[in-house]
Enzyme design. Structure first.
Site, PDB file in Angstrom:
ATOM      1  N   GLY A 285      38.965 -68.864 -18.928  1.00 48.26           N
ATOM      2  CA  GLY A 285      40.369 -69.195 -19.125  1.00 48.26           C
ATOM      3  C   GLY A 285      40.436 -70.329 -20.138  1.00 48.26           C
ATOM      4  O   GLY A 285      39.450 -70.639 -20.823  1.00 48.26           O
ATOM      5  N   LEU A 286      41.577 -70.981 -20.217  1.00 47.30           N
ATOM      6  CA  LEU A 286      41.707 -72.056 -21.196  1.00 47.30           C
ATOM      7  C   LEU A 286      40.617 -73.091 -21.008  1.00 47.30           C
ATOM      8  O   LEU A 286      39.994 -73.539 -21.970  1.00 47.30           O
ATOM      9  CB  LEU A 286      43.078 -72.720 -21.038  1.00 47.30           C
ATOM     10  CG  LEU A 286      44.213 -71.896 -21.606  1.00 47.30           C
ATOM     11  CD1 LEU A 286      45.538 -72.564 -21.314  1.00 47.30           C
ATOM     12  CD2 LEU A 286      44.028 -71.713 -23.099  1.00 47.30           C
TER      13      LEU A 286
ATOM     14  N   HIS B 186      56.893 -71.342  -7.330  1.00 49.95           N
ATOM     15  CA  HIS B 186      57.737 -71.366  -8.525  1.00 49.95           C
ATOM     16  C   HIS B 186      59.083 -70.724  -8.213  1.00 49.95           C
ATOM     17  O   HIS B 186      59.134 -69.641  -7.657  1.00 49.95           O
ATOM     18  CB  HIS B 186      57.026 -70.604  -9.651  1.00 49.95           C
ATOM     19  CG  HIS B 186      57.602 -70.854 -10.990  1.00 49.95           C
ATOM     20  ND1 HIS B 186      58.853 -70.413 -11.333  1.00 49.95           N
ATOM     21  CD2 HIS B 186      57.118 -71.493 -12.076  1.00 49.95           C
ATOM     22  CE1 HIS B 186      59.097 -70.777 -12.579  1.00 49.95           C
ATOM     23  NE2 HIS B 186      58.060 -71.431 -13.056  1.00 49.95           N
TER      24      HIS B 186
ATOM     25  N   ARG C  66      60.220 -77.897  -9.868  1.00 47.39           N
ATOM     26  CA  ARG C  66      59.995 -76.617  -9.198  1.00 47.39           C
ATOM     27  C   ARG C  66      60.081 -76.705  -7.681  1.00 47.39           C
ATOM     28  O   ARG C  66      60.710 -75.860  -7.044  1.00 47.39           O
ATOM     29  CB  ARG C  66      58.609 -76.098  -9.572  1.00 47.39           C
ATOM     30  CG  ARG C  66      58.563 -75.730 -11.018  1.00 47.39           C
ATOM     31  CD  ARG C  66      57.185 -75.373 -11.457  1.00 47.39           C
ATOM     32  NE  ARG C  66      57.268 -74.951 -12.847  1.00 47.39           N
ATOM     33  CZ  ARG C  66      56.224 -74.662 -13.597  1.00 47.39           C
ATOM     34  NH1 ARG C  66      55.013 -74.736 -13.086  1.00 47.39           N
ATOM     35  NH2 ARG C  66      56.386 -74.294 -14.850  1.00 47.39           N
TER      36      ARG C  66
ATOM     37  N   HIS D  89      52.545 -69.805  -7.233  1.00 53.74           N
ATOM     38  CA  HIS D  89      52.359 -69.799  -8.675  1.00 53.74           C
ATOM     39  C   HIS D  89      51.130 -70.574  -9.127  1.00 53.74           C
ATOM     40  O   HIS D  89      50.401 -70.159 -10.014  1.00 53.74           O
ATOM     41  CB  HIS D  89      53.612 -70.426  -9.294  1.00 53.74           C
ATOM     42  CG  HIS D  89      53.555 -70.559 -10.763  1.00 53.74           C
ATOM     43  ND1 HIS D  89      53.378 -69.473 -11.581  1.00 53.74           N
ATOM     44  CD2 HIS D  89      53.634 -71.631 -11.578  1.00 53.74           C
ATOM     45  CE1 HIS D  89      53.374 -69.877 -12.838  1.00 53.74           C
ATOM     46  NE2 HIS D  89      53.507 -71.175 -12.855  1.00 53.74           N
TER      47      HIS D  89
ATOM     48  N   GLU E  65      42.397 -75.397 -13.528  1.00 55.90           N
ATOM     49  CA  GLU E  65      43.112 -75.281 -12.264  1.00 55.90           C
ATOM     50  C   GLU E  65      42.146 -75.376 -11.072  1.00 55.90           C
ATOM     51  O   GLU E  65      42.553 -75.679  -9.953  1.00 55.90           O
ATOM     52  CB  GLU E  65      43.897 -73.957 -12.218  1.00 55.90           C
ATOM     53  CG  GLU E  65      44.934 -73.911 -11.122  1.00 55.90           C
ATOM     54  CD  GLU E  65      45.809 -72.662 -11.156  1.00 55.90           C
ATOM     55  OE1 GLU E  65      45.947 -72.044 -12.222  1.00 55.90           O
ATOM     56  OE2 GLU E  65      46.357 -72.308 -10.097  1.00 55.90           O
TER      57      GLU E  65
ATOM     58  N   LEU F 237      48.447 -75.960 -18.950  1.00 57.14           N
ATOM     59  CA  LEU F 237      47.769 -75.568 -20.183  1.00 57.14           C
ATOM     60  C   LEU F 237      47.191 -76.817 -20.841  1.00 57.14           C
ATOM     61  O   LEU F 237      46.050 -76.830 -21.318  1.00 57.14           O
ATOM     62  CB  LEU F 237      48.744 -74.865 -21.123  1.00 57.14           C
ATOM     63  CG  LEU F 237      49.441 -73.628 -20.548  1.00 57.14           C
ATOM     64  CD1 LEU F 237      50.315 -72.965 -21.595  1.00 57.14           C
ATOM     65  CD2 LEU F 237      48.411 -72.628 -20.032  1.00 57.14           C
TER      66      LEU F 237
HETATM   67  C1  LIG Z   1      52.669 -66.419 -14.769  1.00 60.04           C
HETATM   68  C2  LIG Z   1      52.171 -67.791 -15.041  1.00 60.04           C
HETATM   69  C3  LIG Z   1      52.755 -68.556 -16.031  1.00 60.04           C
HETATM   70  C4  LIG Z   1      52.302 -69.833 -16.308  1.00 60.04           C
HETATM   71  N1  LIG Z   1      52.916 -70.546 -17.296  1.00 60.04           N
HETATM   72  C5  LIG Z   1      52.464 -71.780 -17.598  1.00 60.04           C
HETATM   73  C6  LIG Z   1      53.069 -72.534 -18.628  1.00 60.04           C
HETATM   74  O1  LIG Z   1      54.007 -72.084 -19.274  1.00 60.04           O
HETATM   75  N2  LIG Z   1      52.584 -73.741 -18.918  1.00 60.04           N
HETATM   76  C7  LIG Z   1      51.532 -74.258 -18.231  1.00 60.04           C
HETATM   77  O2  LIG Z   1      51.124 -75.358 -18.569  1.00 60.04           O
HETATM   78  N3  LIG Z   1      50.924 -73.571 -17.244  1.00 60.04           N
HETATM   79  C8  LIG Z   1      51.367 -72.347 -16.900  1.00 60.04           C
HETATM   80  N4  LIG Z   1      50.773 -71.647 -15.886  1.00 60.04           N
HETATM   81  C9  LIG Z   1      49.577 -72.174 -15.237  1.00 60.04           C
HETATM   82  C10 LIG Z   1      48.359 -71.950 -16.099  1.00 60.04           C
HETATM   83  O3  LIG Z   1      48.438 -70.708 -16.730  1.00 60.04           O
HETATM   84  C11 LIG Z   1      47.047 -71.941 -15.323  1.00 60.04           C
HETATM   85  O4  LIG Z   1      47.016 -73.009 -14.474  1.00 60.04           O
HETATM   86  C12 LIG Z   1      45.861 -72.096 -16.254  1.00 60.04           C
HETATM   87  O5  LIG Z   1      45.923 -71.114 -17.256  1.00 60.04           O
HETATM   88  C13 LIG Z   1      44.552 -71.998 -15.531  1.00 60.04           C
HETATM   89  O6  LIG Z   1      43.500 -71.941 -16.475  1.00 60.04           O
HETATM   90  P1  LIG Z   1      41.990 -72.003 -16.045  1.00 60.04           P
HETATM   91  O7  LIG Z   1      41.216 -71.985 -17.298  1.00 60.04           O
HETATM   92  O8  LIG Z   1      41.791 -73.128 -15.161  1.00 60.04           O
HETATM   93  O9  LIG Z   1      41.720 -70.701 -15.185  1.00 60.04           O
HETATM   94  P2  LIG Z   1      41.976 -69.143 -15.418  1.00 60.04           P
HETATM   95  O10 LIG Z   1      42.714 -68.880 -16.653  1.00 60.04           O
HETATM   96  O11 LIG Z   1      42.514 -68.637 -14.151  1.00 60.04           O
HETATM   97  O12 LIG Z   1      40.535 -68.550 -15.654  1.00 60.04           O
HETATM   98  C14 LIG Z   1      39.632 -68.320 -14.637  1.00 60.04           C
HETATM   99  C15 LIG Z   1      38.403 -67.709 -15.222  1.00 60.04           C
HETATM  100  O13 LIG Z   1      37.373 -67.751 -14.286  1.00 60.04           O
HETATM  101  C16 LIG Z   1      36.773 -66.497 -14.150  1.00 60.04           C
HETATM  102  N5  LIG Z   1      36.308 -66.416 -12.773  1.00 60.04           N
HETATM  103  C17 LIG Z   1      36.990 -66.687 -11.640  1.00 60.04           C
HETATM  104  N6  LIG Z   1      36.200 -66.536 -10.583  1.00 60.04           N
HETATM  105  C18 LIG Z   1      34.998 -66.181 -11.047  1.00 60.04           C
HETATM  106  C19 LIG Z   1      33.761 -65.872 -10.430  1.00 60.04           C
HETATM  107  N7  LIG Z   1      33.605 -65.921  -9.124  1.00 60.04           N
HETATM  108  N8  LIG Z   1      32.748 -65.496 -11.215  1.00 60.04           N
HETATM  109  C20 LIG Z   1      32.885 -65.447 -12.564  1.00 60.04           C
HETATM  110  N9  LIG Z   1      34.011 -65.749 -13.180  1.00 60.04           N
HETATM  111  C21 LIG Z   1      35.055 -66.101 -12.433  1.00 60.04           C
HETATM  112  C22 LIG Z   1      37.817 -65.505 -14.531  1.00 60.04           C
HETATM  113  O14 LIG Z   1      37.207 -64.315 -14.987  1.00 60.04           O
HETATM  114  C23 LIG Z   1      38.521 -66.260 -15.634  1.00 60.04           C
HETATM  115  O15 LIG Z   1      37.819 -66.067 -16.826  1.00 60.04           O
HETATM  116  C24 LIG Z   1      51.235 -70.366 -15.581  1.00 60.04           C
HETATM  117  C25 LIG Z   1      50.645 -69.600 -14.581  1.00 60.04           C
HETATM  118  C26 LIG Z   1      51.131 -68.345 -14.281  1.00 60.04           C
HETATM  119  C27 LIG Z   1      50.545 -67.587 -13.144  1.00 60.04           C
END
Ligand SMILES: Cc1cc2nc3c(=O)[nH]c(=O)nc-3n(C[C@H](O)[C@H](O)[C@H](O)COP(=O)(O)OP(=O)(O)OC[C@H]3O[C@@H](n4cnc5c(N)ncnc54)[C@H](O)[C@@H]3O)c2cc1C
Ligand code: HEM
Ligand code: HEM
Ligand code: SF4
Ligand code: F3S
Ligand code: FES
Lengths: 213, 637, 254
Positions: B42-43, B266, B330, B401, B425, B441
């Protein structure tokens, strides 16, 4: 030089060659059409046009060489593309439908192309590689088109050419990157016009000749 | 054990600079000798992998999806905050910091939040340089909008697809490192456990989802960026594969889990329409900038919306919060929506929805303006519901959310399990008890691009790390446990599907550990979760084998972990006898039903330690000190 | 309003890459028209599971049309017949009671079938690896407003950048060509000043990668743009052609 071959050998490079040679054919067709119109001026006008062409000598040969080269490139590349594209999907779909992008023209490019090839070969043996000492080209053309079967074959072939042109014309612009939202509608229109021009202009010729001469 | 957050000394604005100076550096020539395992793309994970690759580390990156670009971050719509102050409306790093601490209801660390605000500007610079097509003003400069209850415009956005564009930027950077040979990619791999060798995280056990093979990977440090656990509730706005497995395994291996009860509900999601519903769709809260939320004044009023005259509508957010109106944070908005529906004023076939009405905005600005701003959101709404929001008001209802809770990390983003870093997250993060819009983000990218490259280096340079290989017995033992679990799941062969059981778990959590909680409900829920867990292991049915692509098996493993984890959420909610942010305990509210914090007893982070087997986990506290933002009652009146 | 319908599904079943595969017929009963296509498949899978049969494998994740995971060919159309819609966003109200629906995996040499409806689209990742990025290291970026970008340019770049990498364009193209996907990335970055410095290298390298992955060539059939759930236009293909011509003949890149 190797860069040039690898560039032209790439998928987009092959398409550029198709487009450039296709454009050349379109140019030839336009000129050929204009020349053929002289047939309505009567025997002397048409024969005169044929003679004037012959008198160009080396220039004519250069032109022919160019056309032959273009033909070789267009045909071999076209066939290569055909087989590559077929190979890119070894297992087809059970249901195959279109989302509305394909046209009869685009679907049949390789087939219409091959038909055109066959036609041109026939055409050359019919009008070009013939003895022109005993009878003039004008008489030959008129005699040919007085046979309804031959006239019909020619006219039908022109429709095939029209379909090839219909897709080929705009497609060549797209392939060479000449696509602009402002002008693309015009190119589509031109493409249709060229197709109709070919079908009606060339297609009517044998019938008119048969009827009027 | 005392939790040491390792907050650097010195004045707040200089802490991060000072810390970066104090961190030891890894000799550039030595970087390639370090193997870093990054879980998640993810990000947070993608940006971390790319940045670490650029620095010269040997990175292995894992994700569940077939391509790193599909991570859940792709779905974020609204935008990303930064303190650029381009609109000249009074923003500053300090104000972003202040708003985030206050928005989080004073349950986040000041030093972390300040660093986040400081870094926010560099994130925008970097993303623009990557080619992220942010919205622009006519003069070609970057545009901002106000978002998520902020009173100024500090949100950068790319249509309604900001998360997608930011993730594609990070994914591009990651792919560049893959091409350069600095990062090796392991897609379609699920991390099933963390391998701990002599007290340090030194590897992971992964399942190759295509052929079921269990793989061991060793490294000098493990970086978890596996996202949030909102899917514990079954229905949420999270992507279907989002899960707690890796984080929960880490917890069982010694990483403390912080604030698991802090979940964000949310307010603006498309309401549930049937039991088969598989997930909920968020409607970006930017809609609240122009849409007005209302319900009929009389409970049970079933007239279609256009037949309800103005005088019989209750614009309850505008009425109760005159200064913030529809833009309240929210948690406040969601709770109010629930309250209206509980009073029988909900609309739609289920009565679990309120209107979000654009009629006034369309009258004021014209349809064209509204279409330009929200066209794709309206389209999405129409696609899902079959109703045209230009004509009839939208219906919305709150949905799970985001999860503020996560693995506890110190200022360096390292968990209590040495060598295990947690980003995005998945960590308990900088949002306290409630996250403001457009800041997840920001946090994910701050962690990945600008924090971990420094703090991981500091760890590697300052820690003696003896070589380990995948033949170390710890690997074999961990792998065997993972394998056994898979066999057990396949062997139950009961009568209920995974989804069926998951749905039931979700209902329990939603009803008792959702928007509004009470002690009795929580206690009941805990007992119910325990029963359900037994029921799961007795009656789950997982068809197929463990030797090929088996999506039922994947789901079953994740749900099995949710079944255990849910109890931790409930325990945490029970232990926190106050209301704050997303955690609203009915026993602690003001006369007008606002959350009442208890800063005497609960101004701390709760971090849970796994005690082994079925023993009750141990709760630790990390006290929070607020020296720069005075502890006040949040008020959006 | 919501209704209940009954459908006959003919679904491609294939145990693994080596299995020749076949169609299997299922009855889907009591399907609510409010369901999405994938929710309809969920219902079928629940039933199969309880009957002790293996459920149909299909890729999916976000279920809101943005991750690009989902996609199968429904009655001959990738993502189904609705314009600008991914399979997860296709709702059953667009089908009628009694319909027969044929569901096949995306077909292309570059996308081998893994199982049932799941295909391997890693070729799209390889395309991006070959140059679908701006080479900027973390930390070296200038202030974000240093380079103004005219809003219409930013908008057009965004049009292209909206690609979700689902591969439906490849599946729909009679030649299984990846031109729309590739051109979307080339175009997105070529339109922005940030992407210009390596525009020439990028386009040549991506075209090479596209050929190496075994995709077909573009004959301008336009099925891709008609199918693309993000309605990405073939103007981007033209721009790729233009960029490649410029790069191939006028730049020092090879
Ligand atoms: C619909 C929606 C809209 C949103 N809009 C906003 C917004 O406008 N602004 C904002 O700031 N935030 C927003 N958020 C929140 C934000 O998108 C997330 O909190 C953030 O993108 C999380 O990023 P991350 O990199 O932590 O995890 P994620 O993007 O969830 O990535 C998780 C990664 O881990 C991998 N993974 C998970 N478990 C395992 C495992 N056991 N083994 C191997 N790989 C694994 C997955 O494959 C994935 O690649 C929104 C969330 C949602 C649901
Ligand atoms: C009067 C003669 C011909 C004319 C005017 C003509 C013109 C064109 C043009 C303009 C194109 C479009 C190129 C592009 O999309 O970039 C084209 C494509 C094509 N032509 Fe011809 N052509 C002629 C004869 C032939 C012949 C003899 C063949 C025989 C094989 C042929 C086969 C093809 C094929 C297969 C294509 C499609 C290539 C592709 O898009 O993949 N053409 N032609
Ligand atoms: C009704 C339609 C047509 C008529 C009446 C016609 C007539 C002729 C005649 C009379 C000649 C001989 C000229 C000479 O040798 O002096 C000729 C040559 C030729 N025609 Fe056509 N033609 C027609 C259509 C076409 C088409 C559609 C094509 C191509 C696809 C074509 C390709 C050629 C070629 C390649 C030559 C040889 C030119 C040369 O000598 O270099 N013709 N045609
Ligand atoms: S161009 Fe369209 S169809 Fe092709 S991968 Fe991108 S979004 Fe899918
Ligand atoms: S359908 Fe195929 S032929 Fe080209 S225009 Fe689209 S890639
Ligand atoms: S499941 Fe994500 S696009 Fe369909």
């Amino acid at each position: 030089m190797s860069w040039l071959f690898s560039l032209l050998g790439s998928s987009v490079g092959k398409k550029w060659m198709m487009a450039v040679t296709g454009f050349a054919f379109l140019g030839f067709l336009a000129a050929h059409f204009a020349g053929n119109l002289t047939v309505f001026g009567g025997r002397d006008a048409f024969n005169g046009y044929a003679e004037r062409l012959q008198s160009l000598g080396p220039i004519l040969h250069l032109f022919r060489a160019g056309l032959i080269a273009c033909a070789l490139v267009h045909i071999t590349t076209g066939i290569t593309l055909f087989f590559q594209n077929r190979g890119a999907r070894p297992i087809g779909y059970q249901v195959s439908t279109s989302a509305g992008g394909r046209t009869l023209g685009s679907r049949t490019m390789p087939y219409s192309g091959l038909l055109i090839l066959a036609f041109v070969v026939f055409h050359l043996f019919h009008f070009t590689f013939v003895d022109k000492t005993s009878i003039t080209i004008f008489e030959r053309v008129v005699a040919a088109f007085r046979q309804p079967a031959l006239a019909a074959l020619y006219s039908a072939m022109m429709i095939v050419v029209a379909f090839h042109v219909r897709h080929g014309f705009w497609s060549a612009f797209q392939t060479l990157g000449l696509h602009h939202p402002k002008y693309m509608p015009w190119i589509f229109a031109l493409s249709l016009a060229a197709a109709f021009g070919t079908a009606i202009g060339f297609g009517a010729l044998p019938i008119l000749v048969a009827a009027r001469m | 054990m005392r939790l040491d957050a390792k907050i650097p000394g010195g004045p707040l604005p200089q802490k991060w600079d000072r810390h970066r100076f104090e961190l030891k550096l890894v000799n550039p020539a030595n970087k390639r000798k370090f193997d870093i395992l990054v879980v998640g793309t993810g990000l947070a994970g993608a940006s971390a992998s790319a940045s670490l690759g650029e620095l010269g580390y040997n990175v292995k990156t894992f994700c569940i999806h077939d391509s790193p670009r599909r991570a859940h971050s792709i779905a974020a719509q609204g935008g990303i905050n930064a303190a650029k102050n381009y609109p000249n409306d009074g923003d500053s790093i300090w104000r972003l910091f202040y708003d985030t601490v206050k928005g989080g209801d004073f349950r986040a660390r000041e030093a972390n939040v300040y660093r986040l605000a400081q870094i926010s500007n560099a994130i925008i610079d970097h993303c623009v340089a990557q080619g992220v097509p942010f919205a622009r003003e006519y003069g070609g400069l970057l545009a901002n909008r106000s978002f998520g209850g902020a009173q100024l415009s500090r949100t950068f956005y790319a249509r309604g697809q900001t998360g997608q564009q930011l993730l594609l930027g990070a994914y591009g950077a990651l792919m560049r490192q893959v091409a350069a040979g600095r990062v090796r990619l392991f897609p379609r791999r699920e991390i099933l456990d963390i391998v701990v060798v002599r007290g340090k995280a030194r590897g992971v056990v992964a399942r190759n989802l295509l052929n079921g093979e269990i793989e061991c990977h060793e490294g000098h440090a493990v970086v978890l960026a596996t996202g949030g656990y909102g899917n514990a509730y079954y229905l949420s706005t999270n992507a279907k594969a989002s899960n707690v497995t890796a984080a929960f395994r880490a917890y069982k291996r010694g990483a403390f889990f912080a604030n698991p009860c802090f979940t964000q509900i949310h307010p603006t999601c498309i309401p549930v329409h049937g039991t088969y519903q598989s997930k909920l769709t968020l409607m970006s809260e930017s809609l609240r900038n122009d849409g007005r939320v209302w319900v009929p004044k009389t409970p049970g009023d079933k007239r279609p919306p256009h037949q309800i005259p103005e005088a019989e509508r209750d614009y309850f957010l505008e009425r109760k919060y005159p200064s913030f109106g529809n833009l309240v944070p929210r948690d406040v908005a969601s709770r109010n929506v629930k309250e209206q529906c509980d009073q029988g004023k909900g609309v739609g076939p289920t009565g679990l929805a309120v209107y979000l009405d654009f009629a006034d905005a369309i009258r004021r600005d014209g349809r064209a303006v509204i279409e330009r701003k929200y066209g794709n959101l309206f389209q999405m709404y129409e696609k899902i519901t079959g109703e045209d929001p230009y004509e009839t008001p939208m219906m919305i209802y709150p949905a799970v959310h985001y999860t503020m809770g996560g693995l506890w990390v110190d200022y360096n983003l390292m968990s209590t399990l040495e060598g295990l870093f947690v980003l995005g997250e998945a960590n308990f993060s900088d949002h306290g008890a409630n996250r403001l819009g457009a800041s997840a983000l920001m946090q994910g990218l701050a962690d990945g691009y600008f924090i971990i490259p420094y703090t991981l280096g500091g760890y590697l340079a300052g820690t003696p790390l003896e070589p380990v290989s995948a033949s170390d017995p710890a690997f074999a033992a961990t792998a065997r446990e993972a394998e056994e679990r898979i066999h057990r799941l396949l062997a139950v062969n009961g009568r209920r599907t995974v989804d069926d059981l998951h749905r039931e778990l979700g209902m329990v959590l939603w009803n008792h550990c959702g928007m509004s909680r009470n002690n009795e409900g929580l206690r009941k829920a805990r007992a119910r979760v325990q029963e359900l867990r037994e029921e799961f292991w007795r009656s789950v049915r997982v068809p197929g084998s463990g030797r090929d692509l088996n999506q039922s098996l994947e789901k079953a493993g994740r749900v099995a972990d949710f079944m255990e984890f849910a109890e931790l959420m409930i325990l945490d909610a029970l232990a926190r006898q106050e209301s704050c942010g997303g955690h609203f305990n009915e026993a602690y509210q003001t006369e007008d039903n606002e959350a009442r914090r208890d800063d005497e007893r609960f101004c701390h982070v709760a971090a849970w330690e796994f005690a082994g087997g079925d023993r009750e986990p141990v709760r630790h506290e990390e006290p929070l000190a607020f020296e720069h933002v005075p502890l006040t009652q949040r008020s959006y009146k | 309003m919501s209704q209940r319908i009954r459908l006959t599904l003919k679904i491609w079943r294939q145990k693994g890459p080596a299995d020749p595969g076949h169609f299997e017929t299922f009855a889907a009963e009591d399907i609510s028209t409010d369901m999405s296509f994938l929710e309809m498949l969920d219902v079928v899978n629940e039933k199969l599971t309880l009957e002790g049969r293996e459920p149909v494998a299909f890729d999916h994740d976000c279920r809101e049309g943005i991750c690009g995971s989902c996609g199968a060919v429904v009655n001959g159309r990738p993502h189904g017949h609705l314009r600008g819609t991914t399979l997860c966003q296709l709702h059953m109200r667009h089908f009628r009671d009694g319909d027969t629906i044929v569901i096949e995996p995306f077909r292309a040499r570059a996308f081998p079938v893994i199982k049932d409806l799941v295909v391997d689209r890693s070729a799209l990742d390889r395309l991006i690896q070959s140059g679908g990025f701006v080479s900027v290291n973390t930390g070296s970026a200038p202030e974000a407003n240093t380079l103004p970008v005219p809003p219409d340019r930013a908008e057009r770049a965004m049009d292209a950048a909206a690609c979700i990498g689902c591969g439906a364009c490849v599946a729909a193209c009679p030649n299984a060509s990846a031109m729309l996907f590739t051109s979307a990335k080339v175009s997105h970055l070529a339109l922005l000043p940030q992407g210009r410095p390596e525009a020439a290298r990028r386009v040549l390298s991506m075209v090479r990668a596209m050929d190496a992955c075994g995709f077909g060539n573009c004959s301008n059939h336009r099925e891709c743009e008609m199918t693309c759930p993000k309605e990405i236009s073939i103007v981007h293909i033209a721009r790729l052609n233009r960029e490649a011509l410029k790069a191939g003949f006028l730049s020092p890149e090879r």
